[in-house]
Design a protein around this motif. Structure first.
Motif, mmCIF file in Angstrom:
data_model
loop_
_atom_site.group_PDB
_atom_site.id
_atom_site.type_symbol
_atom_site.label_atom_id
_atom_site.label_comp_id
_atom_site.label_asym_id
_atom_site.label_seq_id
_atom_site.Cartn_x
_atom_site.Cartn_y
_atom_site.Cartn_z
ATOM 1 N N SER A 130 0.823 -1.205 0.000
ATOM 2 C CA SER A 130 0.000 0.000 0.000
ATOM 3 C C SER A 130 0.858 1.256 0.000
ATOM 4 C CB SER A 130 -0.969 -0.005 1.181
ATOM 5 O OG SER A 130 -0.262 -0.025 2.390
ATOM 6 N N LEU A 131 2.192 1.096 0.135
ATOM 7 C CA LEU A 131 3.092 2.249 0.063
ATOM 8 C C LEU A 131 3.778 2.335 -1.306
ATOM 9 C CD1 LEU A 131 4.770 1.918 3.574
ATOM 10 C CD2 LEU A 131 2.818 3.328 2.939
ATOM 11 N N TYR A 132 3.401 1.456 -2.226
ATOM 12 C CA TYR A 132 4.013 1.444 -3.552
ATOM 13 C C TYR A 132 2.934 1.653 -4.613
ATOM 14 C CZ TYR A 132 8.291 -0.383 -1.523
ATOM 15 O OH TYR A 132 9.440 -0.536 -0.790
ATOM 16 N N ASN A 133 3.355 2.112 -5.804
ATOM 17 C CA ASN A 133 2.374 2.145 -6.887
ATOM 18 C C ASN A 133 2.464 0.845 -7.694
ATOM 19 O OD1 ASN A 133 4.533 2.343 -8.564
ATOM 20 N ND2 ASN A 133 4.281 4.529 -9.017
ATOM 21 N N ASN A 134 1.646 0.739 -8.737
ATOM 22 C CA ASN A 134 1.574 -0.541 -9.438
ATOM 23 C C ASN A 134 2.820 -0.864 -10.245
ATOM 24 O OD1 ASN A 134 -0.867 -1.865 -8.702
ATOM 25 N ND2 ASN A 134 -1.966 -0.177 -9.686
ATOM 26 N N SER A 135 3.668 0.145 -10.536
ATOM 27 C CA SER A 135 4.910 -0.184 -11.235
ATOM 28 C C SER A 135 6.038 -0.462 -10.246
ATOM 29 C CB SER A 135 5.287 0.937 -12.209
ATOM 30 O OG SER A 135 4.929 2.193 -11.698
ATOM 31 N N GLY A 136 5.722 -0.446 -8.959
ATOM 32 C CA GLY A 136 6.693 -0.900 -7.971
ATOM 33 C C GLY A 136 7.564 0.173 -7.368
ATOM 34 N N SER A 137 7.246 1.443 -7.581
ATOM 35 C CA SER A 137 8.063 2.460 -6.905
ATOM 36 C C SER A 137 7.409 2.933 -5.625
ATOM 37 C CB SER A 137 8.340 3.664 -7.831
ATOM 38 O OG SER A 137 7.555 3.603 -8.973
ATOM 39 N N GLN B 90 -17.569 -3.851 -13.629
ATOM 40 C CA GLN B 90 -18.049 -3.363 -14.916
ATOM 41 C C GLN B 90 -17.598 -1.929 -15.177
ATOM 42 O OE1 GLN B 90 -19.778 -5.112 -12.642
ATOM 43 N NE2 GLN B 90 -21.742 -5.802 -13.450
ATOM 44 N N LEU B 91 -17.358 -1.169 -14.112
ATOM 45 C CA LEU B 91 -17.120 0.258 -14.273
ATOM 46 C C LEU B 91 -15.650 0.647 -14.209
ATOM 47 C CD1 LEU B 91 -19.972 1.435 -11.891
ATOM 48 C CD2 LEU B 91 -20.090 1.053 -14.343
ATOM 49 N N ALA B 92 -14.805 -0.206 -13.622
ATOM 50 C CA ALA B 92 -13.415 0.203 -13.458
ATOM 51 C C ALA B 92 -12.510 -1.024 -13.496
ATOM 52 C CB ALA B 92 -13.237 0.946 -12.131
ATOM 53 N N LEU B 93 -11.248 -0.785 -13.893
ATOM 54 C CA LEU B 93 -10.271 -1.869 -13.904
ATOM 55 C C LEU B 93 -9.777 -2.136 -12.486
ATOM 56 C CD1 LEU B 93 -8.147 -0.992 -17.048
ATOM 57 C CD2 LEU B 93 -9.605 -3.001 -16.716
ATOM 58 N N GLY B 94 -9.305 -3.355 -12.272
ATOM 59 C CA GLY B 94 -8.742 -3.684 -10.965
ATOM 60 C C GLY B 94 -7.426 -2.965 -10.733
ATOM 61 N N ASP B 95 -7.115 -2.724 -9.465
ATOM 62 C CA ASP B 95 -5.926 -1.954 -9.125
ATOM 63 C C ASP B 95 -5.313 -2.582 -7.876
ATOM 64 O OD1 ASP B 95 -4.134 -0.105 -8.072
ATOM 65 O OD2 ASP B 95 -5.260 1.612 -8.831
ATOM 66 N N ALA B 96 -4.186 -3.306 -8.057
ATOM 67 C CA ALA B 96 -3.606 -4.044 -6.933
ATOM 68 C C ALA B 96 -3.129 -3.108 -5.829
ATOM 69 C CB ALA B 96 -2.466 -4.931 -7.417
#
Lengths: 308, 319
Positions: B66-73, B279-285
């Motif tokens: 939860s302290l990183y974004n999806n590209s890992g920074s 249906q409305l939004a893509l998943g976001d890890a």
């Protein structure tokens, strides 16, 4: 409850525990004979019966109506099926459209494996934590207990990654390992209470006779049998009934558990009432049968766990 | 590596403070030459390893994510700023949190009193067949939440119609209805736990109070209720934890969108939608992990409040 059996000189057994339980009940019953009931017994029965009807009614409504024809379902929903209204059309749809035998098998494998692992591993760990003094004992006891309070679901994002890395996605192993991890903290906590009540003399005597530590463990296991039952009870139902992890870790058709299979089927066939009712009944019946057969032991396991 | 392991002498049965009692050096037969305590590793390792790998590591790693974004920074608390600041997330988050408290309030205010009343009736003097009542009333608890959700969806549907007003369809009624369905299912748990306490209260205690002239009301508030408080606390905190990661019932009856207009949305369904998309939004890890962390903190606050504010002030009596 456990303490009463330990007061006795002979080795306490689980049947001994049951007997003292019954003894208490008969004693209570004997006292009633003397005392005048404060509330009308009929009034109490009335309230309890009314609540039992609220608890059981919806379930019976589903089971009975699953055995009716489509018309009777709506015309006479609140009556028991009769030869005139009896129809298995819903069950035929379910067996044609979904693989419930497979789902049952999957649920059975996952539940039995998880319960056995939780009971065995928690017993081993609880025994060691109670029996031996070693550096880090307190730390380990607290570390293992944290999991009682924190739901494993909150780690789902990383857990899914981890299961993908292990190449266990869509396998029953993924579920078994996660459920085992989920059950261990409470298992150790409950069993520790039971292991603490095992008399030290038994172990000391066995050691004098030359028993090694594994042998000692085998010796005390039968003495904590009510505890093992309680742990099995606490572990079993959450595993059998879980939707979250099958949905996320093993959603593939051939790996579905009953809960997930029923959920997917019911979502798809929502407008086919006969099929919905039949699927619901099928998913409920094994649990209901097991519960009715073992309810006494089951509720005793719960209360024994509860008073610990 | 030498690890000093001492064998516990248990002369006193049932005393929890035996660690640190009269201790003997391990291993008796090897004299002063201590060996690595293999049995200890064999007993403890399997449970510790599985628990650490499949529970502790995912929880800790999820908090880290939860302290990183999806590209890992590493982006510090930015995800939490998004969750609490951007309307797309914040509206849903506060709505789900509020709904979750409503869901929990229904459990506290309905489930506990009903469970206690049932337990009291079951233990009333002169009532036969109590184990039959107990078995029947506990029965819904054994069913899967999925099954219970569908049972009630089917019963409340306009076609069968106990009630045509579509309790599950309107935003003002859907959450109370779902809460009561959940209470219907789980009332057996407080019942059985209170029951366990009530049967453990010795008859002599009640007798003595009665001889001293106490009436039933007085006996309940002065004797029974204080004895029930520790159990009430445990049930409430367990319910809190279960409610704040509940998911199955809402997902089964209302789907991941928890309609109408998110009026039945709770933290569990919000987490699922954020992580897996809909249906409305893509998943976001990364945001999924952030929602999970928020749930973790809510639960942590609840557990700490229980331990510090409740458990400390409650006296547990040994009967």
């Amino acid at each position: 409850m456990g303490l009463t059996s330990i007061d006795r000189p002979e080795i306490p057994s689980s049947s001994g525990n049951g007997a003292s339980d019954n003894g208490r009940e008969t004693r209570k019953r004997r006292m009633l004979a003397i005392k005048k009931p404060r509330f009308s017994a009929w009034g109490i029965h009335f309230v309890l019966l009314a609540y039992a009807a609220i608890a059981l009614g919806p379930i019976l409504l589903i089971v009975f109506n699953s055995l009716k024809s489509r018309r009777a379902l709506f015309d006479s929903a609140f009556s028991v099926p009769t030869p005139g209204t009896f129809d298995l059309v819903g069950y035929r749809t379910v067996f044609e459209q979904a693989n419930f035998e497979r789902y049952f098998l999957n649920s059975f494998i996952v539940t039995v494996a998880s319960v056995l692992l939780v009971v065995l591993l928690s017993a081993m760990a609880a025994h060691a934590l109670v029996e031996y003094k070693f550096p880090g004992n307190t730390f380990l006891t607290i570390y293992m207990a944290i999991g009682i309070m924190i739901p494993i679901r909150l780690g789902t994002v990383s857990l899914l990654d981890f299961i993908v890395d292990l190449k266990l996605v869509n396998t029953l192993w993924a579920l078994i390992l996660v459920y085992t991890a989920m059950g261990i903290p409470l298992g150790i906590f409950l069993l520790s209470q039971f292991f603490r009540q095992v008399p030290g003399d038994i172990k000391a005597a066995a050691r004098i006779d030359g028993a090694n530590e594994y042998r000692i463990f085998g010796l005390v296991i039968p003495l904590v049998r009510p505890g093992l039952g309680a742990v099995a009870v606490f572990t079993m139902l959450p595993v059998w009934n879980d939707l979250w992890f099958p949905l996320i870790l093993a959603p593939e058709e051939s790996k579905r558990t009953v809960t997930l299979g029923a959920q997917q089927f019911l979502g798809q066939f929502a407008s086919d009432w006969n099929a919905v009712l039949a699927a619901l009944t099928l998913a409920m019946v094994p649990v209901l049968i097991l519960y009715v057969i073992f309810s006494r032991q089951f509720l005793r396991g719960l209360t024994e766990g509860a008073v610990k | 590596m030498l690890i000093k392991v001492q064998l516990l002498q248990e002369s006193e049965v049932g005393s929890p403070s035996k660690i640190g009692g009269v201790a003997k050096l391990w291993h008796p037969r090897s004299g002063g030459n201590r060996r690595f305590p293999w049995h200890l590793a064999i007993f403890l390792a399997p449970a510790a390893v599985i628990y650490t790998a499949f529970m502790v590591y995912p929880l800790v790693d999820s908090l880290r994510l939860s302290l990183y974004n999806n590209s890992g920074s590493y982006i510090g608390l930015d995800n939490f700023r998004t969750l609490l600041g951007e309307p797309v997330f914040a509206d849903r988050f506060w709505n789900a949190l509020r709904n979750n408290f409503v869901f929990f309030a229904f459990h506290c205010l309905v489930q506990n009193p009903v469970g206690l009343a049932l337990a009291a009736l079951l233990t009333a003097k002169g009532i036969r067949g109590q184990h039959i009542y107990r078995t029947v009333i506990f029965l819904p608890t054994t069913l899967s939440v999925v099954i219970v959700g569908f049972i009630w969806r089917q019963i409340l549907s306009p076609l069968w119609g106990i009630n045509d007003s579509a309790l599950l369809g309107e935003s003002s009624t859907v959450l109370p209805t779902l809460s009561l369905i959940s209470v219907w299912q789980f009332v057996g748990i407080p019942m059985i736990f209170f029951y366990a306490v009530l049967i453990s209260i010795p008859d002599d205690l009640i007798e003595a109070a009665r001889v001293d002239g106490a009436n039933g009301w007085r006996i309940f508030w002065s004797i029974t209720f204080p004895l029930l408080l520790p159990t009430l606390g445990i049930i409430t905190v367990v319910t809190f934890i279960a409610n704040f990661n509940a998911f199955d019932l809402i997902y089964t009856v209302k789907g991941a969108l928890a309609g109408p207009e998110y009026s039945s949305d709770i933290m569990g369904t919000f987490f699922y939608r954020t992580f897996f998309g809909n249906q409305l939004a893509l998943g976001d890890a990364a945001m999924g992990a952030t929602v999970a962390s928020a749930m973790f903190f809510v639960i942590l606050i609840g557990v700490l409040a229980y331990m510090l504010l409740w458990q400390r002030r409650i006296t547990t009596y040994q009967l």
